[in-house]
Design an enzyme around this catalytic site. Structure first.
Site, PDB file in Angstrom:
ATOM      1  N   ASP A  99      16.845  22.010 -17.846  1.00  0.00           N
ATOM      2  CA  ASP A  99      17.062  20.702 -17.221  1.00  0.00           C
ATOM      3  C   ASP A  99      16.494  20.809 -15.808  1.00  0.00           C
ATOM      4  O   ASP A  99      16.157  21.901 -15.337  1.00  0.00           O
ATOM      5  CB  ASP A  99      18.572  20.386 -17.225  1.00  0.00           C
ATOM      6  CG  ASP A  99      18.899  19.026 -16.624  1.00  0.00           C
ATOM      7  OD1 ASP A  99      17.978  18.179 -16.507  1.00  0.00           O
ATOM      8  OD2 ASP A  99      20.077  18.798 -16.261  1.00  0.00           O
ATOM      9  N   ARG A 101      19.918  10.081 -28.782  1.00  0.00           N
ATOM     10  CA  ARG A 101      20.973   9.528 -27.927  1.00  0.00           C
ATOM     11  C   ARG A 101      21.498   8.248 -28.557  1.00  0.00           C
ATOM     12  O   ARG A 101      22.704   7.996 -28.599  1.00  0.00           O
ATOM     13  CB  ARG A 101      20.433   9.219 -26.517  1.00  0.00           C
ATOM     14  CG  ARG A 101      20.049  10.434 -25.690  1.00  0.00           C
ATOM     15  CD  ARG A 101      21.254  11.235 -25.274  1.00  0.00           C
ATOM     16  NE  ARG A 101      22.198  10.470 -24.497  1.00  0.00           N
ATOM     17  CZ  ARG A 101      22.098  10.205 -23.191  1.00  0.00           C
ATOM     18  NH1 ARG A 101      21.089  10.706 -22.503  1.00  0.00           N
ATOM     19  NH2 ARG A 101      23.011   9.488 -22.560  1.00  0.00           N
ATOM     20  N   ARG A 104      28.586   5.948 -15.841  1.00  0.00           N
ATOM     21  CA  ARG A 104      27.791   7.049 -15.269  1.00  0.00           C
ATOM     22  C   ARG A 104      28.059   7.054 -13.775  1.00  0.00           C
ATOM     23  O   ARG A 104      27.795   6.076 -13.087  1.00  0.00           O
ATOM     24  CB  ARG A 104      26.304   6.845 -15.527  1.00  0.00           C
ATOM     25  CG  ARG A 104      25.446   7.707 -14.594  1.00  0.00           C
ATOM     26  CD  ARG A 104      24.007   7.768 -14.951  1.00  0.00           C
ATOM     27  NE  ARG A 104      23.835   8.524 -16.178  1.00  0.00           N
ATOM     28  CZ  ARG A 104      22.657   9.027 -16.569  1.00  0.00           C
ATOM     29  NH1 ARG A 104      21.585   8.869 -15.830  1.00  0.00           N
ATOM     30  NH2 ARG A 104      22.563   9.693 -17.700  1.00  0.00           N
ATOM     31  N   GLN A 142      24.902  13.450 -24.209  1.00  0.00           N
ATOM     32  CA  GLN A 142      23.649  14.199 -24.312  1.00  0.00           C
ATOM     33  C   GLN A 142      23.827  15.391 -25.259  1.00  0.00           C
ATOM     34  O   GLN A 142      22.991  15.648 -26.125  1.00  0.00           O
ATOM     35  CB  GLN A 142      23.241  14.684 -22.904  1.00  0.00           C
ATOM     36  CG  GLN A 142      21.956  15.459 -22.875  1.00  0.00           C
ATOM     37  CD  GLN A 142      20.743  14.570 -23.115  1.00  0.00           C
ATOM     38  OE1 GLN A 142      20.572  13.565 -22.469  1.00  0.00           O
ATOM     39  NE2 GLN A 142      19.890  14.946 -24.052  1.00  0.00           N
ATOM     40  N   HIS A 194      27.982  15.962 -19.337  1.00  0.00           N
ATOM     41  CA  HIS A 194      27.115  14.949 -19.947  1.00  0.00           C
ATOM     42  C   HIS A 194      27.315  15.044 -21.476  1.00  0.00           C
ATOM     43  O   HIS A 194      26.431  15.488 -22.207  1.00  0.00           O
ATOM     44  CB  HIS A 194      25.659  15.205 -19.545  1.00  0.00           C
ATOM     45  CG  HIS A 194      24.744  14.043 -19.749  1.00  0.00           C
ATOM     46  ND1 HIS A 194      25.177  12.819 -20.222  1.00  0.00           N
ATOM     47  CD2 HIS A 194      23.406  13.907 -19.537  1.00  0.00           C
ATOM     48  CE1 HIS A 194      24.145  11.996 -20.285  1.00  0.00           C
ATOM     49  NE2 HIS A 194      23.056  12.624 -19.877  1.00  0.00           N
ATOM     50  N   CYS A 213      16.824  17.457 -21.642  1.00  0.00           N
ATOM     51  CA  CYS A 213      17.498  16.146 -21.723  1.00  0.00           C
ATOM     52  C   CYS A 213      16.636  15.033 -21.152  1.00  0.00           C
ATOM     53  O   CYS A 213      16.847  13.874 -21.483  1.00  0.00           O
ATOM     54  CB  CYS A 213      18.834  16.210 -20.992  1.00  0.00           C
ATOM     55  SG  CYS A 213      18.675  16.682 -19.258  1.00  0.00           S
TER      56      CYS A 213
HETATM   57  N1   CP Z   1      19.039  12.271 -20.289  1.00  0.00           N
HETATM   58  C1   CP Z   1      19.525  11.216 -19.641  1.00  0.00           C
HETATM   59  O1   CP Z   1      20.735  11.018 -19.519  1.00  0.00           O
HETATM   60  O2   CP Z   1      18.566  10.365 -19.153  1.00  0.00           O
HETATM   61  P1   CP Z   1      18.776   9.153 -18.153  1.00  0.00           P
HETATM   62  O3   CP Z   1      19.150   9.724 -16.819  1.00  0.00           O
HETATM   63  O4   CP Z   1      17.457   8.441 -18.117  1.00  0.00           O
HETATM   64  O5   CP Z   1      19.873   8.266 -18.680  1.00  0.00           O
HETATM   65  N1  NVA Z   2      21.377  17.252 -14.548  1.00  0.00           N
HETATM   66  C1  NVA Z   2      20.700  15.983 -14.456  1.00  0.00           C
HETATM   67  C2  NVA Z   2      20.710  15.281 -15.777  1.00  0.00           C
HETATM   68  C3  NVA Z   2      19.993  13.973 -15.811  1.00  0.00           C
HETATM   69  C4  NVA Z   2      20.102  13.288 -17.142  1.00  0.00           C
HETATM   70  C5  NVA Z   2      21.355  15.128 -13.386  1.00  0.00           C
HETATM   71  O1  NVA Z   2      22.591  15.129 -13.302  1.00  0.00           O
HETATM   72  O2  NVA Z   2      20.635  14.497 -12.630  1.00  0.00           O
END
Ligand code: CP
Ligand code: NVA
Length: 306
Positions: A224, A292, A102, A132, A129, A264
């Site tokens: 989101d 997930r 990530r 997700q 993502h 999400c």
């Molecule tokens: N939805 C999601 O990816 O959550 P986190 O940022 O908690 O991993």
């Molecule tokens: N769009 C958000 C998703 C978090 C899971 C971000 O990138 O912060």
């Protein structure tokens, strides 16, 4: 499928297989049927951004598949002090059997895959993502019993989550309508890719700035955060611009009567969605979070399993 960096790394067949395997693995877990295709394998998990769901679901999922999850915070590894992706990819390839990452720049994940010798899984970048989106489509399938022919709408910021949902809906033969404020649209190349896929699957992709147009007649309504990780400095401005895109009861009422609400998470009640929608019986947010785990176990099984 060598990596899972974008939903489109899966072929149409593999995409369907992933959904099927997700269902199987969920069933196995519920019925305590052991399944350990990652026996003796290690997943390195690099995080340069915060996470609750991604970290916990990959960590628990790896253990459940018989493997060992290794949490690597960028604050602790040399990557965070400037070691190159090239060296990191080559070194980690000697120790672990796959990497979940990530991070901010999508190119870093592509580079990791190019320079390393092991499967790479995208746990979120600024651009996509995909894990997700797989969990989300499986959630729709669980609630609606099918995907093809349904309509999802996404109201809010055209971001990483939206991009992967566009790919996934197109691959599943679902219609997808995205409404964003002017200037916050999805990347045009992602929309083009989704439209190209949609030609083959028969789905319809609609891009608009009108939330009512997008949401009308949808089976699933998604939003989101308006402020993704890394955009904190723009928060005040974004809250003003995105206000007309808040999913409240009134906007939600334009969807089908049995529409589900999706997010999400993490969610910010009172901003992108009001409490009376996200905490209503239409909301499936915790199913998405749970899924997930199952979806990622399917991805790891396909990429790293014996
Ligand atoms: N939805 C999601 O990816 O959550 P986190 O940022 O908690 O991993
Ligand atoms: N769009 C958000 C998703 C978090 C899971 C971000 O990138 O912060």
């Amino acid at each position: 499928m060598k990596h899972f960096i974008s939903v489109t790394d899966a072929t149409q067949d593999e995409f369907q297989q992933l959904l099927k395997l997700t269902e199987e693995l969920k069933y196995k877990r519920k019925n305590k049927i052991p399944f350990k295709p990652m026996d003796g394998k290690t997943l390195g998990m690099i995080f340069t951004k915060s996470s609750t769901r991604t970290r916990v679901s990959f960590e628990v999922g790896t253990v459940e598949l018989g493997g060992y999850p290794l949490f690597l915070s960028s604050a602790d590894i040399q990557l965070g002090r400037g070691e190159t992706i090239y060296d990191t990819a080559n070194v980690l390839s000697r120790f672990v059997d796959g990497i979940m990452i990530r991070t901010y720049a999508h190119q870093d994940v592509l580079d990791l895959a190019e320079y390393g010798q092991i499967p790479i899984i995208n746990g979120l970048t600024d651009y996509m993502h995909p894990c997700q989106a797989m969990a989300d489509l499986f959630t729709v399938y669980e609630h609606k019993g099918k995907l093809e022919g349904l309509k999802m709408s996404y109201i809010g910021d055209g971001n990483n989550v939206t991009h992967s949902l566009l790919h996934a809906c197109a691959m599943a033969g679902m219609d997808m309508a995205v409404a964003t404020p002017v200037g916050y649209e999805c990347a045009s190349e992602i929309v083009d890719e989704a439209k190209e896929i949609a030609k083959k699957t028969g789905s319809k992709i609609t891009i608009t700035n009108d939330p009512i147009e997008a949401i009308s007649g949808s089976d699933a309504v998604y939003t989101d955060t308006w402020v993704s990780m890394g955009q904190e400095a723009e928060k005040a401005e974004r809250i003003k611009i995105f206000k007309p895109y808040q999913i409240d009861k009134d906007l939600f009422s334009h969807a089908k009567e049995d529409a589900i609400f999706m997010h999400c998470l993490p969610a910010y009640r009172g901003l992108e969605v009001t409490e009376d929608v996200i905490d209503s019986p239409s909301s499936v947010i915790f199913d998405e979070a749970e899924n997930r785990l199952h979806a990622q176990k399917a991805i790891m099984t396909m990429l790293m399993g014996d």
